[in-house]
Design a protein around this motif. Sequence first.
Motif, PDB file in Angstrom:
ATOM      1  N   PRO A 120       1.562   3.955  13.072  1.00 42.94           N
ATOM      2  CA  PRO A 120       2.910   3.453  13.374  1.00 42.94           C
ATOM      3  C   PRO A 120       3.883   3.975  12.324  1.00 42.94           C
ATOM      4  N   ASP A 121       4.891   4.614  12.687  1.00 47.69           N
ATOM      5  CA  ASP A 121       5.996   5.223  11.917  1.00 47.69           C
ATOM      6  C   ASP A 121       6.072   6.718  12.182  1.00 47.69           C
ATOM      7  N   ASP A 122       4.935   7.376  12.408  1.00 47.69           N
ATOM      8  CA  ASP A 122       4.993   8.819  12.639  1.00 47.69           C
ATOM      9  C   ASP A 122       5.859   9.177  13.838  1.00 47.69           C
ATOM     10  N   GLU A 123       5.774   8.352  14.886  1.00 48.00           N
ATOM     11  CA  GLU A 123       6.529   8.656  16.112  1.00 48.00           C
ATOM     12  C   GLU A 123       8.029   8.645  15.855  1.00 48.00           C
ATOM     13  N   SER A 124       8.488   7.698  15.045  1.00 51.66           N
ATOM     14  CA  SER A 124       9.932   7.592  14.795  1.00 51.66           C
ATOM     15  C   SER A 124      10.398   8.701  13.858  1.00 51.66           C
ATOM     16  N   ILE A 125       9.578   8.998  12.856  1.00 49.63           N
ATOM     17  CA  ILE A 125       9.942  10.060  11.902  1.00 49.63           C
ATOM     18  C   ILE A 125      10.010  11.415  12.594  1.00 49.63           C
ATOM     19  N   ASN A 126       8.985  11.732  13.386  1.00 54.23           N
ATOM     20  CA  ASN A 126       8.891  13.073  13.992  1.00 54.23           C
ATOM     21  C   ASN A 126       9.698  13.228  15.276  1.00 54.23           C
TER      22      ASN A 126
ATOM     23  N   TYR B 276       0.757  -6.432  11.215  1.00 55.59           N
ATOM     24  CA  TYR B 276       2.190  -6.424  10.887  1.00 55.59           C
ATOM     25  C   TYR B 276       2.839  -5.116  11.337  1.00 55.59           C
ATOM     26  N   ARG B 277       2.117  -4.003  11.131  1.00 57.76           N
ATOM     27  CA  ARG B 277       2.675  -2.691  11.521  1.00 57.76           C
ATOM     28  C   ARG B 277       2.749  -2.558  13.035  1.00 57.76           C
ATOM     29  N   LEU B 278       1.896  -3.263  13.749  1.00 55.85           N
ATOM     30  CA  LEU B 278       2.032  -3.265  15.219  1.00 55.85           C
ATOM     31  C   LEU B 278       3.338  -3.934  15.610  1.00 55.85           C
TER      32      LEU B 278
ATOM     33  N   GLY C  74       0.241  18.471  10.352  1.00 58.46           N
ATOM     34  CA  GLY C  74       1.578  18.491   9.752  1.00 58.46           C
ATOM     35  C   GLY C  74       1.525  18.514   8.244  1.00 58.46           C
ATOM     36  N   TYR C  75       0.676  17.663   7.631  1.00 60.47           N
ATOM     37  CA  TYR C  75       0.637  17.646   6.161  1.00 60.47           C
ATOM     38  C   TYR C  75      -0.739  17.315   5.589  1.00 60.47           C
ATOM     39  N   GLY C  76      -1.772  17.412   6.453  1.00 54.51           N
ATOM     40  CA  GLY C  76      -3.125  17.335   5.892  1.00 54.51           C
ATOM     41  C   GLY C  76      -3.729  15.957   5.813  1.00 54.51           C
TER      42      GLY C  76
ATOM     43  N   VAL D 166      13.095   7.314   2.316  1.00 51.51           N
ATOM     44  CA  VAL D 166      11.937   7.505   1.444  1.00 51.51           C
ATOM     45  C   VAL D 166      10.747   6.791   2.069  1.00 51.51           C
ATOM     46  N   LEU D 167       9.567   7.321   1.792  1.00 51.35           N
ATOM     47  CA  LEU D 167       8.333   6.605   2.052  1.00 51.35           C
ATOM     48  C   LEU D 167       7.977   5.854   0.770  1.00 51.35           C
ATOM     49  N   SER D 168       6.766   5.332   0.691  1.00 50.42           N
ATOM     50  CA  SER D 168       6.437   4.531  -0.500  1.00 50.42           C
ATOM     51  C   SER D 168       6.370   5.379  -1.766  1.00 50.42           C
ATOM     52  N   ASN D 169       6.353   6.713  -1.610  1.00 50.60           N
ATOM     53  CA  ASN D 169       6.338   7.582  -2.807  1.00 50.60           C
ATOM     54  C   ASN D 169       7.715   7.749  -3.433  1.00 50.60           C
ATOM     55  N   GLU D 170       8.724   7.128  -2.808  1.00 53.24           N
ATOM     56  CA  GLU D 170      10.091   7.100  -3.340  1.00 53.24           C
ATOM     57  C   GLU D 170      10.731   8.487  -3.450  1.00 53.24           C
TER      58      GLU D 170
ATOM     59  N   ARG E 189      -4.415   1.068   6.001  1.00 53.66           N
ATOM     60  CA  ARG E 189      -4.577   1.451   4.595  1.00 53.66           C
ATOM     61  C   ARG E 189      -3.261   1.958   3.984  1.00 53.66           C
ATOM     62  N   GLY E 190      -2.159   1.650   4.622  1.00 50.86           N
ATOM     63  CA  GLY E 190      -0.888   2.097   4.088  1.00 50.86           C
ATOM     64  C   GLY E 190      -0.459   1.323   2.858  1.00 50.86           C
ATOM     65  N   GLU E 191       0.420   1.969   2.059  1.00 51.38           N
ATOM     66  CA  GLU E 191       1.070   1.248   0.965  1.00 51.38           C
ATOM     67  C   GLU E 191       2.218   0.442   1.568  1.00 51.38           C
ATOM     68  N   VAL E 192       2.701  -0.539   0.821  1.00 53.88           N
ATOM     69  CA  VAL E 192       3.749  -1.429   1.338  1.00 53.88           C
ATOM     70  C   VAL E 192       4.944  -1.382   0.402  1.00 53.88           C
TER      71      VAL E 192
ATOM     72  N   THR F 188       7.646  -1.592   6.148  1.00 54.07           N
ATOM     73  CA  THR F 188       6.576  -1.519   5.125  1.00 54.07           C
ATOM     74  C   THR F 188       6.397  -0.087   4.632  1.00 54.07           C
ATOM     75  N   GLN F 189       6.796   0.895   5.443  1.00 50.96           N
ATOM     76  CA  GLN F 189       6.527   2.302   5.132  1.00 50.96           C
ATOM     77  C   GLN F 189       7.767   3.118   4.782  1.00 50.96           C
ATOM     78  N   ILE F 190       8.919   2.704   5.304  1.00 50.25           N
ATOM     79  CA  ILE F 190      10.103   3.562   5.237  1.00 50.25           C
ATOM     80  C   ILE F 190      11.306   2.754   4.765  1.00 50.25           C
TER      81      ILE F 190
HETATM   82  C1  LIG Z   1       3.960   9.151   7.168  1.00 53.00           C
HETATM   83  C2  LIG Z   1       2.491   8.823   7.094  1.00 53.00           C
HETATM   84  O1  LIG Z   1       1.671   9.505   7.691  1.00 53.00           O
HETATM   85  N1  LIG Z   1       2.151   7.775   6.324  1.00 53.00           N
HETATM   86  C3  LIG Z   1       0.747   7.387   6.163  1.00 53.00           C
HETATM   87  C4  LIG Z   1       0.278   7.726   4.756  1.00 53.00           C
HETATM   88  O2  LIG Z   1       1.113   6.998   3.864  1.00 53.00           O
HETATM   89  C5  LIG Z   1       1.348   7.670   2.635  1.00 53.00           C
HETATM   90  C6  LIG Z   1       0.281   7.323   1.607  1.00 53.00           C
HETATM   91  O3  LIG Z   1       0.214   5.930   1.459  1.00 53.00           O
HETATM   92  C7  LIG Z   1       0.589   7.991   0.276  1.00 53.00           C
HETATM   93  O4  LIG Z   1      -0.375   7.572  -0.654  1.00 53.00           O
HETATM   94  C8  LIG Z   1       1.988   7.604  -0.226  1.00 53.00           C
HETATM   95  O5  LIG Z   1       2.255   8.315  -1.418  1.00 53.00           O
HETATM   96  C9  LIG Z   1       3.040   7.971   0.814  1.00 53.00           C
HETATM   97  O6  LIG Z   1       4.312   7.547   0.378  1.00 53.00           O
HETATM   98  C10 LIG Z   1       2.722   7.256   2.137  1.00 53.00           C
HETATM   99  O7  LIG Z   1       3.671   7.610   3.132  1.00 53.00           O
HETATM  100  O8  LIG Z   1      -1.097   7.337   4.566  1.00 53.00           O
HETATM  101  C11 LIG Z   1      -1.346   5.945   4.790  1.00 53.00           C
HETATM  102  C12 LIG Z   1      -2.808   5.682   4.518  1.00 53.00           C
HETATM  103  O9  LIG Z   1      -3.599   6.468   5.385  1.00 53.00           O
HETATM  104  C13 LIG Z   1      -0.919   5.555   6.227  1.00 53.00           C
HETATM  105  O10 LIG Z   1      -1.116   4.182   6.460  1.00 53.00           O
HETATM  106  C14 LIG Z   1       0.564   5.896   6.431  1.00 53.00           C
HETATM  107  O11 LIG Z   1       0.970   5.584   7.763  1.00 53.00           O
END
Ligand SMILES: CC(=O)N[C@H]1[C@@H](O[C@@H]2[C@H](O)[C@H](O)[C@@H](O)[C@H](O)[C@H]2O)O[C@H](CO)[C@@H](O)[C@@H]1O
Length: 285
Positions: free
Chosen positions: A16-22, A66-68, A141-143, A247-251, A47-50, A237-239
């Motif tokens: 959840p989020d990839d569809e909106s971003i891409n 929650y992401r659903l 897209g990014y591995g 930004v994503l959680s990596n700021e 397993r995403g960061e929040v 939680t992601q964006i």
């Molecule tokens: C956009 C995307 O594919 N997000 C994934 C990704 O999330 C990244 C990950 O937590 C990374 O460690 C962070 O630095 C980065 O900011 C995040 O976007 O991977 C997650 C775990 O598989 C996934 O839940 C998330 O949707």
Amino acid sequence: MTELPARRLLLVHAHPDDESINNGATMAAYSAQGAHVTLVTCTLGERGEVIPPGLAHLSGAALGEYRLGELTEAMRALGVDDFRLLGGPGRYCDSGMMGLPDNDDPHCFWQADVDEAAGYLLDVIREVRPQVLVTYDENGGYGHPDHIQAHRVAMRAAELAVEAGVPIEKVYWNRVPRSVGEQAFDRLRDALPDLPFTKTAVLDDVPGVVDDERITTVVDGTAHTAAKLAAMAAHATQIEVSGEYFVLSNELAQPVFTTEYYELVRGERSGTPETDLFAGIGDPR
Ligand SMILES: CC(=O)N[C@H]1[C@@H](O[C@@H]2[C@H](O)[C@H](O)[C@@H](O)[C@H](O)[C@H]2O)O[C@H](CO)[C@@H](O)[C@@H]1O
Ligand SMILES: [Zn+2]
């Protein structure tokens, strides 16, 4: 069963989020035009960061749930009402970033049997009969393992669909042309002092960046900018979104693209560039 609209688009994404971003602007545009847009998401991103501190307690299944909810809100913003989880809720979980022990979780998508997962997607294809499929390139897209696996499953399902007599006419990969990305990052660097962000990503952090020559199709979704921004913001939680940047959680700040770009990898190209994913498709019944 009610008859589906003439034009039917299927998108396959990892979390959840990839569809909106891409593809947020593309999805909003085709929904608004009356096409049937179907999103299949392969995991719930457990397993995403929040990002928001108030939600930092969420992890695992609770984060997935929650992401659903975030995905549901994002789809409402885009006007998309057909969104599904591959194999049903909880079938595959988030695999984590490449190289982590999480990748060995037997329930994660990276460990999925590709043919079995493609079979679940073929069930959707048999039902919806999409003329167009959108997914990631072979590197996801990014591995990220779930993105790579989503590519493999989508491309395998497209093969199975031919054998099943429900072929998909056109298959596209998400792309960003390098020149467009460079210009967007130039604008981002100029805007950064006025944004709540301190650092920028680099262009090669953006999924799917390729030389301009590989772009076959340009979907102008600028009329749907507000919908795309709202959909991205729904994935809170992601964006974090500010203006037409996020930004994503990596700021690390990135630009939001509301003209969205594609590379046609299966099917006949109809235009240079094409401006419609359904270009060249005859009577779509
Ligand atoms: C956009 C995307 O594919 N997000 C994934 C990704 O999330 C990244 C990950 O937590 C990374 O460690 C962070 O630095 C980065 O900011 C995040 O976007 O991977 C997650 C775990 O598989 C996934 O839940 C998330 O949707
Ligand atoms: Zn993802």
